[in-house]
Design a protein around this motif. Structure first.
Motif, PDB file in Angstrom:
ATOM      1  N   ILE A 151      24.119  13.045 -69.335  1.00 49.96           N
ATOM      2  CA  ILE A 151      23.055  14.054 -69.269  1.00 49.96           C
ATOM      3  C   ILE A 151      23.475  15.178 -68.325  1.00 49.96           C
ATOM      4  O   ILE A 151      23.779  14.946 -67.159  1.00 49.96           O
ATOM      5  CB  ILE A 151      21.719  13.453 -68.753  1.00 49.96           C
ATOM      6  N   PHE A 152      23.498  16.384 -68.861  1.00 54.24           N
ATOM      7  CA  PHE A 152      23.810  17.565 -68.062  1.00 54.24           C
ATOM      8  C   PHE A 152      22.491  18.321 -67.947  1.00 54.24           C
ATOM      9  O   PHE A 152      21.998  18.850 -68.941  1.00 54.24           O
ATOM     10  CB  PHE A 152      24.856  18.401 -68.789  1.00 54.24           C
ATOM     11  N   SER A 196      26.789  14.193 -75.232  1.00 50.66           N
ATOM     12  CA  SER A 196      27.494  13.013 -75.752  1.00 50.66           C
ATOM     13  C   SER A 196      27.112  12.810 -77.210  1.00 50.66           C
ATOM     14  O   SER A 196      26.184  13.437 -77.712  1.00 50.66           O
ATOM     15  CB  SER A 196      27.101  11.762 -74.960  1.00 50.66           C
ATOM     16  N   GLU A 197      27.832  11.906 -77.860  1.00 48.83           N
ATOM     17  CA  GLU A 197      27.550  11.626 -79.270  1.00 48.83           C
ATOM     18  C   GLU A 197      26.546  10.496 -79.452  1.00 48.83           C
ATOM     19  O   GLU A 197      26.202  10.137 -80.571  1.00 48.83           O
ATOM     20  CB  GLU A 197      28.854  11.280 -79.994  1.00 48.83           C
ATOM     21  N   SER A 198      26.095   9.925 -78.352  1.00 50.32           N
ATOM     22  CA  SER A 198      25.145   8.826 -78.498  1.00 50.32           C
ATOM     23  C   SER A 198      23.708   9.333 -78.362  1.00 50.32           C
ATOM     24  O   SER A 198      23.479  10.483 -77.999  1.00 50.32           O
ATOM     25  CB  SER A 198      25.436   7.756 -77.461  1.00 50.32           C
ATOM     26  N   ILE A 199      22.772   8.454 -78.669  1.00 53.44           N
ATOM     27  CA  ILE A 199      21.364   8.825 -78.515  1.00 53.44           C
ATOM     28  C   ILE A 199      20.953   8.411 -77.103  1.00 53.44           C
ATOM     29  O   ILE A 199      21.288   7.318 -76.647  1.00 53.44           O
ATOM     30  CB  ILE A 199      20.520   8.120 -79.589  1.00 53.44           C
ATOM     31  N   GLU A 200      20.279   9.280 -76.395  1.00 51.73           N
ATOM     32  CA  GLU A 200      19.944   8.998 -74.997  1.00 51.73           C
ATOM     33  C   GLU A 200      18.445   9.134 -74.779  1.00 51.73           C
ATOM     34  O   GLU A 200      17.803  10.027 -75.338  1.00 51.73           O
ATOM     35  CB  GLU A 200      20.654   9.991 -74.070  1.00 51.73           C
ATOM     36  N   THR A 201      17.916   8.265 -73.932  1.00 54.46           N
ATOM     37  CA  THR A 201      16.507   8.379 -73.569  1.00 54.46           C
ATOM     38  C   THR A 201      16.426   8.990 -72.179  1.00 54.46           C
ATOM     39  O   THR A 201      17.121   8.554 -71.266  1.00 54.46           O
ATOM     40  CB  THR A 201      15.858   6.987 -73.551  1.00 54.46           C
ATOM     41  N   ILE A 202      15.602  10.009 -72.069  1.00 54.53           N
ATOM     42  CA  ILE A 202      15.543  10.728 -70.795  1.00 54.53           C
ATOM     43  C   ILE A 202      14.128  10.662 -70.236  1.00 54.53           C
ATOM     44  O   ILE A 202      13.163  11.041 -70.905  1.00 54.53           O
ATOM     45  CB  ILE A 202      15.977  12.193 -70.997  1.00 54.53           C
ATOM     46  N   ASP A 203      14.044  10.187 -69.022  1.00 54.88           N
ATOM     47  CA  ASP A 203      12.750  10.043 -68.381  1.00 54.88           C
ATOM     48  C   ASP A 203      12.429  11.330 -67.614  1.00 54.88           C
ATOM     49  O   ASP A 203      13.040  11.608 -66.588  1.00 54.88           O
ATOM     50  CB  ASP A 203      12.856   8.836 -67.420  1.00 54.88           C
ATOM     51  N   PHE A 204      11.514  12.108 -68.152  1.00 59.80           N
ATOM     52  CA  PHE A 204      11.213  13.400 -67.551  1.00 59.80           C
ATOM     53  C   PHE A 204       9.781  13.783 -67.933  1.00 59.80           C
ATOM     54  O   PHE A 204       9.356  13.497 -69.055  1.00 59.80           O
ATOM     55  CB  PHE A 204      12.213  14.452 -68.076  1.00 59.80           C
ATOM     56  N   PRO A 205       9.021  14.427 -67.047  1.00 61.81           N
ATOM     57  CA  PRO A 205       7.618  14.779 -67.383  1.00 61.81           C
ATOM     58  C   PRO A 205       7.527  15.953 -68.363  1.00 61.81           C
ATOM     59  O   PRO A 205       7.083  17.051 -68.013  1.00 61.81           O
ATOM     60  CB  PRO A 205       7.025  15.137 -66.018  1.00 61.81           C
ATOM     61  N   PHE A 206       7.956  15.714 -69.583  1.00 52.96           N
ATOM     62  CA  PHE A 206       8.042  16.793 -70.578  1.00 52.96           C
ATOM     63  C   PHE A 206       6.699  17.499 -70.808  1.00 52.96           C
ATOM     64  O   PHE A 206       6.672  18.681 -71.130  1.00 52.96           O
ATOM     65  CB  PHE A 206       8.565  16.239 -71.909  1.00 52.96           C
TER      66      PHE A 206
END
Ligand code: GLC
Ligand code: CA
Length: 544
Positions: free
Chosen positions: A483-484, A502-512
């Motif tokens: 994550i950049f 990256s080429e993978s699927i990532e879960t990002i914890d952020f107050p969207f």
């Protein structure tokens, strides 16, 4: 005008040979550029940097200048250049010219005279030394490989060339050289230039000739570029140059070789009054083999820390000396579009003045010519010989050339899907990338989801938000290898750029839910917020 107006620029770099050919001789030219000014303006950029268009025998594609005030007939005339300046200014853009003053061409009148004897007006314009035991003065190796010295019989001496033989280094210890070059700089300022990109400028003062600490290579040469870079007198000369730039309110960006962010500070802090910013040869921009997302993040952070209160960065991932950014850092196959957009977002939303290199805005990729003869770049050819001398097989050496060749960035601009990509009607000086059928300006102008249309939006968002130009930078998810992400904050305003590099699927914890989406590289109309990021997905958010 604000005295830091260069922070409000987004610069488009043109490599004239490869941009647009108006008279169909296979080489790009000034009239070609003039015909594309509306296109450049449509990117919303507000400055153009022209790589050299001066008179030159083109041994290093114009970075070997034989007359500083004359346009090469290959590109057109001085009147064409004036027309180009006017066309750029009329469209509200600035002109940045390349200034190559570490060396000239060996066909410059100064050098021709200097080579003739030890006691004429130009004798000391270059760096001459006697041989030692019938050989070169020392074992220095030039930037492009081989000895950094070349013998001239008329003087029974050698001249120094840190780059190719055709690029003798000027002797900056001579007051006459300084005066002539400074006069020439003023002349260009008077001609309406708004800025200079100053070539190879960290090498003006050389190391003592008896100094060769680097381990010699198989041929006994020892690399001399680093020991000749950043010496005290070079910094003093840059300060003198800066005084001229300031008189004319001209901006400057120095191309410098540095080994650390601390050294970068010397060239581009405000307080030292050298350049407004620098194009540094430090990671990530010099790494082909060793870069990683984590390293890129760490390097950007380290250089940010050092200049944040006092200085500016030139922000770029591409230029005419580097492989194509989508091929190097992104994925030029399955995730071509997404990764090209991600790289653009990262670059344009960081502090510093963004630079776009021609073709980057349509996602141009590396070319893979099948034969060494299809390459033109002097550095690539010398590099091949160097690898062979070091014991590599031809196949290995060639593979390496394909990867690092500067021609990756120099293949002709892809305008449309007609023969030669609309660059010329005749066989271009360097082969067109076969993928021009798919990757070209015309196709992308007609596709609302294209990389090109994404750049237009991105540049306009950048230029219309003070926080993106001058806001503070805070890194997020600092330890993540994929994550950049970072924040840009100015007063009440807060922007966040989050990308899955990256080429993978990532879960990002952020107050969207506290943010709205300004830009998304998958589907620009997508305003739903999710914490799952697809491969190379990147978003720009604004705090509600
Ligand atoms: C700079 C230029 C490069 C050139 C060299 C010598 O690095 O960007 O293209 O070969 O200087 O002038
Ligand atoms: Ca032409």
């Amino acid at each position: 005008m604000k005295n830091d107006w260069y922070k409000d620029l987004v610069v488009y770099q043109i490599y004239p040979r490869s941009f647009m050919d108006s008279n169909n001789d296979g080489i790009g030219d000034l009239k070609g550029i003039i015909s594309k000014l509306d296109y450049i303006k449509s990117l919303n950029v507000n400055a153009i940097w022209l790589s050299p268009v001066y008179l030159s025998p083109f041994k290093d594609n114009g970075y070997d200048i034989s007359s500083y005030k004359d346009v090469s007939p290959v590109f057109g005339t001085n009147e064409d250049l004036k027309e180009l300046f006017d066309g750029i200014h009329k469209r509200g853009m600035k002109v940045i010219m390349d200034l190559v003053i570490n060396h000239t061409s060996d066909e410059h009148m100064w050098f021709k005279e200097s080579s003739k004897s030890k006691d004429n007006e130009y004798s000391d314009y270059y760096i001459w030394a006697d041989g030692v035991d019938g050989k070169e003065p020392n074992n220095w190796e030039s930037c492009f490989g081989g000895s950094a010295w070349c013998y001239v019989e008329a003087r029974d001496q050698y001249y120094l060339h840190l780059f190719s033989k055709g690029q003798p280094d000027l002797n900056w210890k001579s007051p006459k050289v300084k005066k002539d070059v400074f006069d020439m700089v003023r002349w260009w300022c008077e001609a309406g230039v708004d800025g200079f990109r100053v070539d190879a400028i960290s090498y003006l003062e050389k190391a003592p000739f008896d100094y060769s600490p680097n381990k010699p290579n198989a041929m006994g040469y020892s690399f001399c570029m680093d020991i000749c870079s950043g010496r005290d007198n070079t910094h003093s000369l840059i300060k003198e140059l800066r005084k001229i730039f300031d008189e004319y309110n001209v901006m400057s960006v120095g191309e410098v070789s540095v080994s650390s962010p601390e050294e970068l500070y010397k060239y581009s802090s405000d307080s030292r009054k050298e350049f407004n910013m620098a194009i540094p040869f430090i990671p990530p921009v010099v790494e082909v083999d060793t870069w990683s997302v984590s390293k890129m993040k760490a390097d950007i952070k380290a250089s940010y820390e050092i200049l944040k209160e006092d200085g500016c960065w030139a922000r770029f991932l591409s230029n005419h000396d580097k492989p194509r950014q989508v091929s190097l850092y992104g994925d030029d196959k399955e995730y071509w579009k997404e990764s090209a957009k991600l790289l653009a977002m990262i670059t344009h939303l960081l502090p510093g003045t963004p630079f776009i290199y021609q073709g980057e805005e349509i996602g141009m990729t590396n070319i893979y010519y099948s034969d060494l003869n299809q390459y033109n770049d002097i550095d690539t050819k010398n590099f091949f010989d160097h690898e062979i001398a070091e014991g590599k097989s031809e196949a290995e050496a060639f593979k390496r050339c394909q990867l690092i060749s500067r021609d990756n960035a120099r293949s002709p601009m892809q305008w449309n899907d007609t023969k030669y990509a609309g660059f010329s009607k005749n066989n271009p000086w360097l082969g067109v990338n076969e993928n021009y059928i798919k990757i070209n300006v015309k196709a992308e102008e007609n596709d609302s989801t294209s990389i090109l249309n994404f750049y237009k939006k991105l540049v306009s968002i950048r230029l219309s938000n003070e926080a993106l130009k001058r806001g503070k930078l805070e890194f997020l998810f600092e330890n993540s290898p994929t994550i950049f992400a970072y924040k840009r904050v100015l007063g009440e305003e807060e922007f966040v750029c989050i990308s899955n590099f990256s080429e993978s699927i990532e879960t990002i914890d952020f107050p969207f839910s506290n943010y709205s989406v300004l830009l998304n590289n998958y589907d620009e109309n997508l305003l739903t917020q999710s914490n799952t990021f697809k491969p190379y997905e990147a978003v720009l958010l604004k705090r509600k």
